[in-house]
Design a protein around this motif. Structure first.
Motif, mmCIF file in Angstrom:
data_model
loop_
_atom_site.group_PDB
_atom_site.id
_atom_site.type_symbol
_atom_site.label_atom_id
_atom_site.label_comp_id
_atom_site.label_asym_id
_atom_site.label_seq_id
_atom_site.Cartn_x
_atom_site.Cartn_y
_atom_site.Cartn_z
ATOM 1 N N ARG A 291 0.821 -1.208 0.000
ATOM 2 C CA ARG A 291 0.000 0.000 0.000
ATOM 3 C C ARG A 291 0.856 1.261 0.000
ATOM 4 O O ARG A 291 0.513 2.262 -0.615
ATOM 5 C CB ARG A 291 -0.913 -0.003 1.226
ATOM 6 C CG ARG A 291 -1.888 1.128 1.225
ATOM 7 C CD ARG A 291 -2.960 0.892 2.274
ATOM 8 N NE ARG A 291 -3.933 1.940 2.200
ATOM 9 C CZ ARG A 291 -3.989 2.939 3.057
ATOM 10 N NH1 ARG A 291 -3.154 3.003 4.055
ATOM 11 N NH2 ARG A 291 -4.898 3.872 2.915
ATOM 12 N N ARG A 292 1.996 1.237 0.683
ATOM 13 C CA ARG A 292 2.885 2.405 0.764
ATOM 14 C C ARG A 292 3.828 2.516 -0.412
ATOM 15 O O ARG A 292 4.284 3.607 -0.741
ATOM 16 C CB ARG A 292 3.718 2.340 2.040
ATOM 17 C CG ARG A 292 2.954 2.721 3.267
ATOM 18 C CD ARG A 292 3.846 2.720 4.482
ATOM 19 N NE ARG A 292 5.018 3.551 4.338
ATOM 20 C CZ ARG A 292 5.173 4.748 4.895
ATOM 21 N NH1 ARG A 292 4.207 5.252 5.605
ATOM 22 N NH2 ARG A 292 6.280 5.421 4.727
ATOM 23 N N ASP A 293 4.165 1.415 -1.060
ATOM 24 C CA ASP A 293 5.162 1.394 -2.121
ATOM 25 C C ASP A 293 4.710 2.241 -3.309
ATOM 26 O O ASP A 293 3.636 2.029 -3.852
ATOM 27 C CB ASP A 293 5.413 -0.042 -2.573
ATOM 28 C CG ASP A 293 6.686 -0.167 -3.371
ATOM 29 O OD1 ASP A 293 7.685 0.434 -2.974
ATOM 30 O OD2 ASP A 293 6.668 -0.874 -4.404
ATOM 31 N N GLY A 294 5.514 3.221 -3.687
ATOM 32 C CA GLY A 294 5.209 4.061 -4.825
ATOM 33 C C GLY A 294 4.253 5.200 -4.535
ATOM 34 O O GLY A 294 3.921 5.973 -5.419
ATOM 35 N N ARG A 295 3.821 5.344 -3.310
ATOM 36 C CA ARG A 295 2.864 6.395 -2.935
ATOM 37 C C ARG A 295 3.600 7.707 -2.688
ATOM 38 O O ARG A 295 4.609 7.754 -1.989
ATOM 39 C CB ARG A 295 2.109 5.988 -1.688
ATOM 40 C CG ARG A 295 1.179 7.084 -1.199
ATOM 41 C CD ARG A 295 0.429 6.657 -0.003
ATOM 42 N NE ARG A 295 -0.901 6.294 -0.479
ATOM 43 C CZ ARG A 295 -1.804 5.722 0.254
ATOM 44 N NH1 ARG A 295 -1.523 5.395 1.485
ATOM 45 N NH2 ARG A 295 -2.985 5.474 -0.227
ATOM 46 N N ILE A 296 3.079 8.768 -3.255
ATOM 47 C CA ILE A 296 3.665 10.097 -3.092
ATOM 48 C C ILE A 296 3.169 10.682 -1.779
ATOM 49 O O ILE A 296 1.968 10.746 -1.537
ATOM 50 C CB ILE A 296 3.280 11.007 -4.275
ATOM 51 C CG1 ILE A 296 3.787 10.386 -5.574
ATOM 52 C CG2 ILE A 296 3.822 12.408 -4.071
ATOM 53 C CD1 ILE A 296 3.230 11.009 -6.817
ATOM 54 N N ARG A 297 4.124 11.068 -0.929
ATOM 55 C CA ARG A 297 3.768 11.601 0.380
ATOM 56 C C ARG A 297 4.333 13.008 0.534
ATOM 57 O O ARG A 297 5.490 13.250 0.189
ATOM 58 C CB ARG A 297 4.337 10.703 1.474
ATOM 59 C CG ARG A 297 3.794 9.303 1.449
ATOM 60 C CD ARG A 297 4.345 8.463 2.595
ATOM 61 N NE ARG A 297 5.710 8.726 2.969
ATOM 62 C CZ ARG A 297 6.752 8.011 2.555
ATOM 63 N NH1 ARG A 297 6.587 6.996 1.765
ATOM 64 N NH2 ARG A 297 7.957 8.302 2.966
ATOM 65 N N PRO A 298 3.541 13.925 1.077
ATOM 66 C CA PRO A 298 4.085 15.265 1.345
ATOM 67 C C PRO A 298 5.097 15.199 2.486
ATOM 68 O O PRO A 298 4.990 14.366 3.380
ATOM 69 C CB PRO A 298 2.859 16.089 1.730
ATOM 70 C CG PRO A 298 1.810 15.108 2.106
ATOM 71 C CD PRO A 298 2.137 13.809 1.426
ATOM 72 N N VAL A 299 6.064 16.066 2.427
ATOM 73 C CA VAL A 299 7.064 16.170 3.479
ATOM 74 C C VAL A 299 6.483 17.064 4.567
ATOM 75 O O VAL A 299 5.839 18.070 4.271
ATOM 76 C CB VAL A 299 8.370 16.766 2.904
ATOM 77 C CG1 VAL A 299 9.374 17.066 4.001
ATOM 78 C CG2 VAL A 299 8.963 15.805 1.888
ATOM 79 N N PRO A 300 6.659 16.715 5.850
ATOM 80 C CA PRO A 300 6.129 17.563 6.930
ATOM 81 C C PRO A 300 6.571 19.014 6.765
ATOM 82 O O PRO A 300 7.714 19.280 6.410
ATOM 83 C CB PRO A 300 6.727 16.954 8.190
ATOM 84 C CG PRO A 300 6.978 15.527 7.829
ATOM 85 C CD PRO A 300 7.349 15.549 6.366
ATOM 86 N N GLY A 301 5.634 19.921 7.001
ATOM 87 C CA GLY A 301 5.932 21.343 6.851
ATOM 88 C C GLY A 301 5.478 21.894 5.511
ATOM 89 O O GLY A 301 5.681 23.062 5.223
ATOM 90 N N THR A 302 4.862 21.060 4.661
ATOM 91 C CA THR A 302 4.349 21.523 3.377
ATOM 92 C C THR A 302 2.900 21.084 3.251
ATOM 93 O O THR A 302 2.449 20.172 3.927
ATOM 94 C CB THR A 302 5.151 20.940 2.197
ATOM 95 O OG1 THR A 302 5.033 19.527 2.210
ATOM 96 C CG2 THR A 302 6.603 21.347 2.258
ATOM 97 N N THR A 303 2.188 21.732 2.362
ATOM 98 C CA THR A 303 0.825 21.320 2.082
ATOM 99 C C THR A 303 0.858 20.240 1.018
ATOM 100 O O THR A 303 1.900 19.946 0.450
ATOM 101 C CB THR A 303 -0.015 22.507 1.584
ATOM 102 O OG1 THR A 303 0.538 22.954 0.349
ATOM 103 C CG2 THR A 303 -0.059 23.631 2.590
#
Length: 152
Positions: A23-35
């Motif tokens: 489920r996590r593999d290849g998922r785009i995640r925002p970096v903390p501190g950004t929208t």
């Protein structure tokens, strides 16, 4: 009977961990501190990385930074996807970094596996990250808001 219970427990745990990783593999995640669109949430958001600048990440362009290694098969697939995005999308650059040659940067940027792709905005801030092979269409959708006002 106890042995059977242990085997079933281990199989159940392995299944749950496998599904979680998939489920996590290849998922785009925002970096903390950004929208979610990659714009800093506030003045205390992500700061430009001097380590990336030293490795040749260009200023003024949205950059996809791929961390890879020589023996990583998924890295070749990721390289193909990123090169295709760079060729088809103005204002996007791709930089590939070999993790074995830049361990200090890998540690500083908290890269735990290859391939890992960092999305760096035109100001040099890491705003999103992907562990594993990203989906081309998902990555294009994620970087499109960052390209507003960036020269091609």
């Amino acid at each position: 009977m106890t042995g059977l219970a242990v085997v079933l427990g281990v199989l159940a745990l392995a299944t749950v961990l496998g599904l979680w990783r998939r489920r996590r593999d290849g998922r785009i995640r925002p970096v903390p501190g950004t929208t979610t669109v990659g714009v800093p949430a506030d003045a205390t958001g992500a700061t430009p990385s001097s380590a990336l600048a030293a490795l040749g990440v260009p200023a003024g362009a949205v950059t996809l930074v791929q961390f890879s290694s020589a023996y990583c098969a998924p890295c070749r697939t990721t390289r193909r996807i990123l090169t295709e995005i760079e060729d088809r999308t103005g204002g996007v650059r791709v930089v590939e970094i070999d993790v074995e040659q830049h361990l200090d940067v890998v540690r500083e940027l908290d890269v735990w596996r290859t391939p890992t792709v960092l999305v760096v905005d035109a100001t040099g801030r890491v705003v999103q990250r992907v562990s594993g092979v990203p989906g081309r269409d998902d990555l294009v959708r994620a970087i499109r808001p960052l390209l507003v006002g960036v020269p091609s």
